[in-house]
Write a protein that holds these residues in place. Structure first.
Motif, PDB file in Angstrom:
ATOM      1  N   GLY A 122       1.074  -1.582  -0.316  1.00 16.06           N
ATOM      2  CA  GLY A 122       0.195   0.183  -0.004  1.00 16.06           C
ATOM      3  C   GLY A 122       0.680   0.947   0.105  1.00 16.06           C
ATOM      4  N   LYS A 123       1.729   1.278  -0.090  1.00 15.46           N
ATOM      5  CA  LYS A 123       2.937   2.762  -0.316  1.00 15.46           C
ATOM      6  C   LYS A 123       3.017   2.776  -1.486  1.00 15.46           C
ATOM      7  N   MET A 124       2.728   3.586  -1.246  1.00 13.60           N
ATOM      8  CA  MET A 124       2.711   5.533  -3.174  1.00 13.60           C
ATOM      9  C   MET A 124       4.390   5.522  -3.486  1.00 13.60           C
ATOM     10  N   LEU A 125       4.675   5.032  -4.639  1.00 12.12           N
ATOM     11  CA  LEU A 125       5.471   4.822  -5.135  1.00 12.12           C
ATOM     12  C   LEU A 125       5.865   6.252  -6.237  1.00 12.12           C
ATOM     13  N   ASP A 126       4.406   6.230  -6.087  1.00 12.05           N
ATOM     14  CA  ASP A 126       4.974   6.835  -8.187  1.00 12.05           C
ATOM     15  C   ASP A 126       3.566   7.811  -8.113  1.00 12.05           C
ATOM     16  N   TYR A 127       3.007   8.596  -8.621  1.00  6.79           N
ATOM     17  CA  TYR A 127       1.975   9.396  -9.580  1.00  6.79           C
ATOM     18  C   TYR A 127       2.188  10.253 -10.139  1.00  6.79           C
ATOM     19  N   TRP A 128       1.571  10.051 -11.304  1.00  9.23           N
ATOM     20  CA  TRP A 128       1.165  10.789 -12.705  1.00  9.23           C
ATOM     21  C   TRP A 128      -0.004  11.568 -13.255  1.00  9.23           C
ATOM     22  N   GLY A 129       0.330  12.148 -14.037  1.00  6.31           N
ATOM     23  CA  GLY A 129      -1.658  12.101 -15.284  1.00  6.31           C
ATOM     24  C   GLY A 129      -2.072  13.403 -14.730  1.00  6.31           C
ATOM     25  N   THR A 130      -2.269  14.348 -15.319  1.00  2.70           N
ATOM     26  CA  THR A 130      -3.195  15.776 -15.456  1.00  2.70           C
ATOM     27  C   THR A 130      -4.518  15.596 -16.413  1.00  2.70           C
ATOM     28  N   GLY A 131      -4.369  15.099 -17.455  1.00  5.80           N
ATOM     29  CA  GLY A 131      -4.675  14.826 -18.782  1.00  5.80           C
ATOM     30  C   GLY A 131      -6.673  13.777 -18.681  1.00  5.80           C
ATOM     31  N   TYR A 132      -6.461  13.747 -17.861  1.00  2.08           N
ATOM     32  CA  TYR A 132      -7.853  12.449 -17.558  1.00  2.08           C
ATOM     33  C   TYR A 132      -8.612  12.543 -17.171  1.00  2.08           C
ATOM     34  N   PRO A 133      -9.285  13.725 -17.627  1.00  2.00           N
ATOM     35  CA  PRO A 133     -10.409  14.589 -16.447  1.00  2.00           C
ATOM     36  C   PRO A 133     -11.413  13.294 -16.718  1.00  2.00           C
ATOM     37  N   GLY A 134     -11.807  12.725 -17.413  1.00  2.00           N
ATOM     38  CA  GLY A 134     -13.212  11.607 -17.291  1.00  2.00           C
ATOM     39  C   GLY A 134     -11.784  10.501 -17.068  1.00  2.00           C
ATOM     40  N   GLY A 135     -10.731   9.915 -16.139  1.00  2.00           N
ATOM     41  CA  GLY A 135     -10.646   8.834 -16.093  1.00  2.00           C
ATOM     42  C   GLY A 135     -11.287   7.227 -15.885  1.00  2.00           C
ATOM     43  N   HIS A 136     -11.187   6.627 -16.339  1.00  2.00           N
ATOM     44  CA  HIS A 136     -12.060   5.702 -16.303  1.00  2.00           C
ATOM     45  C   HIS A 136     -11.684   4.223 -16.083  1.00  2.00           C
ATOM     46  N   GLY A 137     -10.976   4.456 -17.579  1.00  2.00           N
ATOM     47  CA  GLY A 137     -10.323   3.016 -18.037  1.00  2.00           C
ATOM     48  C   GLY A 137      -9.050   2.767 -17.941  1.00  2.00           C
ATOM     49  N   LEU A 138      -8.527   1.021 -17.769  1.00  2.00           N
ATOM     50  CA  LEU A 138      -7.034   1.358 -17.242  1.00  2.00           C
ATOM     51  C   LEU A 138      -6.602  -0.246 -17.785  1.00  2.00           C
ATOM     52  N   THR A 139      -6.351  -0.384 -18.790  1.00  2.00           N
ATOM     53  CA  THR A 139      -5.932  -1.673 -19.425  1.00  2.00           C
ATOM     54  C   THR A 139      -4.452  -1.858 -19.103  1.00  2.00           C
ATOM     55  N   LEU A 140      -3.499  -2.977 -19.246  1.00  2.00           N
ATOM     56  CA  LEU A 140      -2.644  -3.241 -19.330  1.00  2.00           C
ATOM     57  C   LEU A 140      -2.141  -4.587 -19.728  1.00  2.00           C
ATOM     58  N   HIS A 141      -0.653  -4.213 -20.836  1.00  2.00           N
ATOM     59  CA  HIS A 141      -1.031  -5.547 -22.031  1.00  2.00           C
ATOM     60  C   HIS A 141       0.682  -5.523 -22.668  1.00  2.00           C
ATOM     61  N   ASP A 142       1.070  -6.743 -22.422  1.00  2.00           N
ATOM     62  CA  ASP A 142       2.508  -6.897 -22.390  1.00  2.00           C
ATOM     63  C   ASP A 142       3.181  -7.222 -23.847  1.00  2.00           C
ATOM     64  N   GLU A 143       3.816  -5.708 -24.788  1.00  2.00           N
ATOM     65  CA  GLU A 143       3.834  -6.312 -25.623  1.00  2.00           C
ATOM     66  C   GLU A 143       5.639  -6.200 -26.040  1.00  2.00           C
ATOM     67  N   GLY A 144       5.900  -7.470 -26.379  1.00  2.00           N
ATOM     68  CA  GLY A 144       7.253  -8.053 -26.451  1.00  2.00           C
ATOM     69  C   GLY A 144       7.786  -7.657 -25.106  1.00  2.00           C
ATOM     70  N   GLY A 145       7.297  -8.026 -24.189  1.00  2.13           N
ATOM     71  CA  GLY A 145       8.346  -7.408 -22.891  1.00  2.13           C
ATOM     72  C   GLY A 145       8.279  -6.049 -22.806  1.00  2.13           C
ATOM     73  N   GLU A 146       7.240  -5.314 -22.992  1.00  2.36           N
ATOM     74  CA  GLU A 146       7.595  -4.225 -22.811  1.00  2.36           C
ATOM     75  C   GLU A 146       5.886  -4.022 -21.845  1.00  2.36           C
ATOM     76  N   ASP A 147       5.806  -2.732 -20.524  1.00  7.34           N
ATOM     77  CA  ASP A 147       4.524  -2.694 -20.391  1.00  7.34           C
ATOM     78  C   ASP A 147       4.034  -1.840 -21.370  1.00  7.34           C
ATOM     79  N   MET A 148       2.627  -1.752 -21.871  1.00 13.09           N
ATOM     80  CA  MET A 148       1.835  -0.920 -22.570  1.00 13.09           C
ATOM     81  C   MET A 148       0.467  -0.802 -21.471  1.00 13.09           C
ATOM     82  N   LEU A 149       0.237   0.622 -21.485  1.00 14.38           N
ATOM     83  CA  LEU A 149      -0.843   0.615 -21.454  1.00 14.38           C
ATOM     84  C   LEU A 149      -2.213   1.515 -21.833  1.00 14.38           C
ATOM     85  N   TYR A 150      -3.232   1.320 -21.352  1.00 12.24           N
ATOM     86  CA  TYR A 150      -4.766   1.225 -22.671  1.00 12.24           C
ATOM     87  C   TYR A 150      -5.443   2.494 -21.793  1.00 12.24           C
TER      88      TYR A 150
END
Length: 368
Positions: free
Chosen positions: A94-122
Motif C-alpha cells: 500500500g506504499k505509494m511509489l509514484d503518481y502522474w497524469g493530469t490530462g484525463y479528467p474522465g479517467g475511467h478504464g485502465l488496461t495493461l498489456h505486455d507487448e514484446g516484454g514491454e508494459d503498455m497502458l490503454y
C-alpha cells in the motif's frame, strides 16, 4: 435510446456530484463499519483492510478510484479522475511509489498489456468530469495508448471522424481489452453501447452491439466493460458487460454472439478474469423492494469456471433454485459504496476500487 443514454449520464453525473459534496451527510461506509470484517462465502472469504493504501489525500487528492492493474514489476497502478494525479502507483503493502497524469479528467478504464516484454497502458477517458467550479460536464471520450510511465503512443480516432458513427451518436468509451494478436476492443459503455474493434495499429475493423438489433442477443445496455477470456486456451472469447441488463454477454473475437450469463439484481462493472474465475465490482444492487440505482448498494461478485456465482463479498450469499440464480443483494452492515473494479493478485487478494466513495482509496480484501 436517447432516453437511456440521458438516464445513464444523469446517474453518473449525479453520483459525481454526491462525491463532491460530502456535506450532504451520506455515510462513508468504509470508515464507519467494523474494522475486522470477514466477508464472502464458501472458499472465497476475505478480511477487509480499509487502511491498505498508505497515502495522504491532501497531497494526492482523489475523486473516484476507477480501475487498477499490476505491471511486470509488481507495482499496482490505479486510475482515477482527479487531474492532480490520474495515476497512483503503489506496492502491494500500500506504499505509494509514484503518481502522474493530469490530462484525463474522465479517467475511467485502465488496461495493461505486455507487448514484446514491454508494459503498455490503454487509458480510457469516458468524457464525464468536474470542471474547476465543481460543475458536472460531459464531452466526447477518448482512448489513449501510452507507455507504463505515460508517454503517448497514439490515441484512437473518434468513430464519427472515420465514418463509423453518425453525427448525433454519443461516444463516451469506458473500457478496452487487447486480443491475442494485439487487436483493441473498445466498449462505448456511456455512449452508444457498441463494441468497437481495431487492429494493433488503431485501424478500425468492425463494430457490434448497440441497440434495437433484430437479434436481441446483440443488444447491449450500458456496455461498461470488456475483457478477454482465455479459460479455453484454444478458443479465447470476449466477455462484455451489459450493466443495466445485469448480465455478462460472451462473443467470439469477431463479434458473434455466444451466450448470456444473467446476474439478477447486480449492476456489474468490467469482468476480471483470474485463474478460471470471473471477478467483478458491483456498482449498485437492487433493493428488496425492487428499487434500482440506489446509492451505496455495491459489493463484489465472483463466478467460477462454469460461470456460476460462488461468492459475493459485501453481498448476500448467492442462491440458486432449480439451477437459476436468484436476485443478489448487498449484505448488511454495508462494506462498500459502489464497487467499480477489482484486481486479483498472485495470492488471490482482491483490491477494490470504488466510484462515488467520498474520496477514499481502494480497499484490500485479504484472502483467508
Amino acid at each position: 435510446m436517447g432516453t437511456r443514454r440521458n438516464f445513464i449520464g444523469k446517474a453518473a453525473l449525479a453520483g459525481t456530484a454526491l462525491a463532491s459534496n460530502p456535506s450532504l451527510g451520506i455515510t462513508i461506509l468504509n470508515k464507519s463499519t467494523p474494522k475486522n470484517d470477514i466477508i464472502g462465502h464458501g472458499d472465497y472469504k476475505y478480511k477487509v483492510i480499509r487502511d491498505w493504501a498508505k497515502m495522504s489525500v491532501a497531497h494526492n487528492p482523489l475523486l473516484n478510484c476507477h480501475e487498477m492493474q499490476m505491471d511486470s514489476k509488481g507495482r499496482l497502478l490505479m486510475l482515477g479522475d482527479h487531474t492532480a494525479n490520474n495515476i497512483l502507483v503503489f506496492d502491494k503493502s500500500g506504499k505509494m511509489l509514484d503518481y502522474w497524469g493530469t490530462g484525463y479528467p474522465g479517467g475511467h478504464g485502465l488496461t495493461l498489456h505486455d507487448e514484446g516484454g514491454e508494459d503498455m497502458l490503454y487509458i480510457v477517458d469516458c468524457g464525464y468530469y468536474l470542471d474547476r467550479t465543481g460543475k458536472n460536464q460531459a464531452q466526447a471520450g477518448q482512448v489513449f495508448k501510452t507507455t507504463i510511465d505515460g508517454r503517448l503512443i497514439f490515441s484512437l480516432p473518434h468513430p464519427y471522424t472515420i465514418g463509423v458513427y453518425k453525427m448525433d451518436d454519443a461516444y463516451r468509451p469506458t473500457e478496452t481489452a487487447i486480443g491475442p494478436n494485439g487487436d483493441i476492443y473498445v466498449a462505448d459503455g456511456y455512449g452508444s453501447d457498441y463494441i468497437l474493434h481495431y487492429n494493433h495499429k488503431g485501424e478500425f475493423i468492425r463494430k457490434w452491439g448497440g441497440h434495437d438489433n433484430v437479434d436481441k442477443n446483440y443488444d447491449l445496455i450500458n456496455a461498461h466493460g470488456v475483457a478477454l477470456d482465455y479459460r479455453d486456451k484454444n478458443n479465447p472469447v470476449l466477455v462484455v458487460t451489459s450493466r443495466t441488463a445485469n448480465a455478462f454477454k460472451f462473443f467470439t473475437l469477431d463479434g458473434k454472439f455466444i451466450k448470456t450469463v444473467n446476474l439478477p439484481g447486480a449492476f456489474v462493472c468490467r469482468p476480471v478474469l483470474d485463474d478460471g474465475n470471473i471477478y467483478s465490482g458491483v456498482c449498485w444492487s437492487e433493493t428488496r423492494d425492487g428499487r434500482k440505482w440506489v446509492p451505496n448498494t455495491g459489493f463484489v461478485t465472483i463466478l467460477n469456471n462454469q460461470n456460476k456465482v460462488v461468492s459475493n463479498p459485501g453481498g448476500e450469499a448467492p442462491r440458486y433454485i432449480n439451477g437459476k440464480l436468484q436476485k443478489m443483494y448487498q449484505a448488511q452492515p454495508a462494506i462498500f459504496n459502489h464497487g467499480h473494479d477489482v484486481f486479483v493478485d498472485e495470492d488471490k487478494n482482491i483490491y477494490v476500487c470504488q466510484w462515488n466513495a467520498h474520496y477514499t482509496p481502494p480497499i484490500k480484501l485479504e484472502r483467508v
